[in-house]
Scaffold this active site. Structure first.
Site, short mmCIF file in Angstrom:
data_model
loop_
_atom_site.label_atom_id
_atom_site.label_comp_id
_atom_site.label_asym_id
_atom_site.label_seq_id
_atom_site.Cartn_x
_atom_site.Cartn_y
_atom_site.Cartn_z
N GLY A 82 5.47 3.08 0.07
CA GLY A 82 6.13 3.76 -1.04
C GLY A 82 5.21 3.75 -2.25
CB SER A 98 -0.91 0.01 1.22
OG SER A 98 -0.16 0.26 2.38
CE LYS A 99 -1.71 5.80 -3.58
NZ LYS A 99 -3.13 5.41 -3.45
NE ARG A 100 0.77 0.44 6.07
CZ ARG A 100 1.37 -0.67 6.50
NH1 ARG A 100 2.51 -0.59 7.15
NH2 ARG A 100 0.82 -1.84 6.32
#
Length: 487
Positions: free
Chosen positions: A264, A260-262
């Site tokens: 990267g 997921s976005k967290r």
RNA sequence: GCCCCCAUCGUCUAGAGGCCUAGGACAACACCCUUUCACGGUGUAGACAGCGAUUCGAAUUCGCUUGGGGGUACCA
């Protein structure tokens, strides 16, 4: 043998994810290897989460990765339209067929009733399966419900289809990558194929689309395994040919959770923005679950296609390690021609006034700074001291290099000796050599001598080749910066 | 909870019963090269999840355990 037709069917509720890109790649490779067709279909059934921006992003990303499709919304094809929302009028026909043949039935249950069933199941610690209470409604009962204003959803009758086409409740299929897979369909529950508002559900729409588009092999993520059983039954109930299925392991983040976005970048376009090359990305992603038979890992897509065998794909999940991607990216940057590299670097040089340099100087600057680049975006920091009259000196460079007596001595001497130097690389190379020799005799190491100059001119202790740097900057800027560094 | 899938170095993987004292790549570390960083070169370290079974012989087959992932919607 029948024509191989595969597809990628992203839903445009976000930018193209690397996971989808990998699935697309494996489909693409399979098509290439088998002389088949690669189809792109946009699954935008869920209008609320869909946007044109995402659709464009999917198109652009796929193209940038080199995964060109033979049939799709933009290029058309014999089995269009290739956008699900434009196919809405074809779904009811097959729902009717299913209704007529008894493989589907109307369900008038309200969300509340369904919710109650589920709660009951969890309370009794029983797995939830729809009660089928609408399976045998009489026409009178249905009419009554309808009169109440209830609109029915259509459910698929799992047990009926299973019994009609299989000996037991166990449904098996031979997965292209995982081998034989099985499931007890009694545990599945009659699922909705058409919502009460008339819209088809995913599991139903995919089957209709794949069937009509003559998809021969469905290659997708293993999160679809449980859907496969439902889908097989629909094909059978429709009297259609069941395609072959292949399920790929998932891509996980380094902490084994969903990428997921967290963690990267996750969308292909994010990677591109960060300075990754699509060539590197696609190559890297191919190595997640697949290994080249000759051990050559750096390989363009068309070469990978020659070597590709779907049954050799690893059936386990794999972790997305940015480290190896970075290594691969730096490798691909090294392989770029100067012209191509310059072109691709431009977006990361916008903050600089490029007119400070001649074309020749600019080229030379890239030549001497390209070596350590891991991401294209690394160029921004790598060339910062080539611009502007003065430079920012890093605090540590100031205290540890420039403030020393030796450095000061070197800089003063440099100003003195370099007065009539011509700033060509050839000449500077020679002059600097004797300059180092001059201090070496005084017991100062060449390294130290050069550090003083580098620190004063670039403000850093590391950077491009010193001779080239001085030549590109030119006498004027160099002297200015050295003077500024002298106390 | 129930169902399904998966399991080799930290990571990606090679490995289809003897070629395995398990090979490669990334990362790590060391050394060499070098006016710096880097590149490059040479090395070092590092794994068959556990337990049983089959077999003359198992990383490879089977079972159980454990761990991880996925699914369980009128989302896709």
């Amino acid at each position: 043998m029948e024509e191989v037709r595969v597809r990628i069917a992203p839903s445009p509720s976000g930018n193209l994810h690397v996971g989808t890109a990998r699935t697309a790649l494996f489909n693409f490779l399979f098509a290439k290897k088998n002389n088949g067709k690669f189809v792109l279909r946009i699954e935008d059934t869920d209008a609320e989460r869909t946007s044109q921006e995402y659709i464009d992003n999917i198109f652009d990303s796929l193209k940038a990765l080199g995964l060109n499709w033979d049939e799709g919304p933009d290029v058309g094809g014999p089995f269009g339209p290739y956008t699900q929302s434009e196919r809405f009028d074809i779904y009811p026909k097959y729902v009717q067929q299913l209704l007529d043949s008894g493989f589907a039935y109307e369900c008038f249950c309200t969300p509340e009733e369904l919710e109650a069933e589920k709660e009951e199941a969890t309370r009794n610690k029983k797995p939830y399966v729809y009660s089928k209470k609408c399976e045998n409604l009489t026409e009178e009962e249905k009419a009554k419900l309808r009169a109440e204003g209830r609109k029915p959803a259509i459910r698929f009758n799992i047990a009926k289809a299973q019994k009609a086409f299989h000996d037991s409740s166990i449904l098996k299929f031979d997965d292209l990558v995982k081998g034989e897979l099985h499931m007890d369909t009694d545990l599945l529950g009659d699922f909705v194929i058409q919502k009460s508002n008339g819209a088809p559900t995913y599991n139903y729409a995919v089957v209709i689309d794949d069937m009509l588009m003559k998809i021969s092999h469905v290659i997708r993520g293993e999160d679809h395994i449980s859907n496969t059983y439902k889908q097989i039954l629909i094909y059978e109930a429709l009297g259609a040919e069941v395609p072959k299925f292949g399920h790929l392991g998932m891509i996980l983040a380094p902490d084994r959770s969903k990428l997921s976005k967290r963690h990267g970048a996750t969308a292909v376009s994010d990677f591109v923005k960060e300075g990754y090359l699509t060539e590197a990305l696609i190559n890297f992603v191919a190595l997640l679950g697949w290994a080249p038979s000759d051990g050559e890992e750096i390989k363009p897509v068309d070469k990978i296609a020659e070597d590709f065998r779907i049954n050799e794909i690893s059936s386990s999940n794999s972790i997305f390690e940015y480290d190896k991607l970075k290594w691969m990216n730096s490798h691909y940057i090294k392989m770029l021609s100067m012209e191509e590299l310059k072109k691709r670097l431009l977006p990361y040089l916008e903050k600089y006034n490029l007119s400070e340099l001649t074309d020749e100087q600019f080229t030379r600057m890239i030549e001497v700074t390209r070596e350590p680049l891991i991401l294209l975006s690394d160029i921004t920091d790598a060339v910062t001291y080539f611009f502007g009259e003065t430079v920012d000196i890093e605090p540590e460079v100031q205290t540890e290099v420039l403030d020393t007596e030796t450095s000061q001595e070197v800089l003063k001497e440099y100003l003195e000796q370099s007065k009539d130097w011509e700033y060509t690389e050839e000449n500077l190379h020679e002059k600097l050599d004797t300059f180092r020799g001059f201090f070496k005799e005084k017991g100062i190491k060449p390294k130290v001598t050069m550090w003083a100059i580098r620190a004063a001119v670039t403000g850093k202790t590391r950077g491009a080749d010193m001779t080239a740097t001085l030549a590109i900057l030119g006498k004027d800027k160099v002297e200015k910066r050295i003077k500024a560094a002298i106390k």
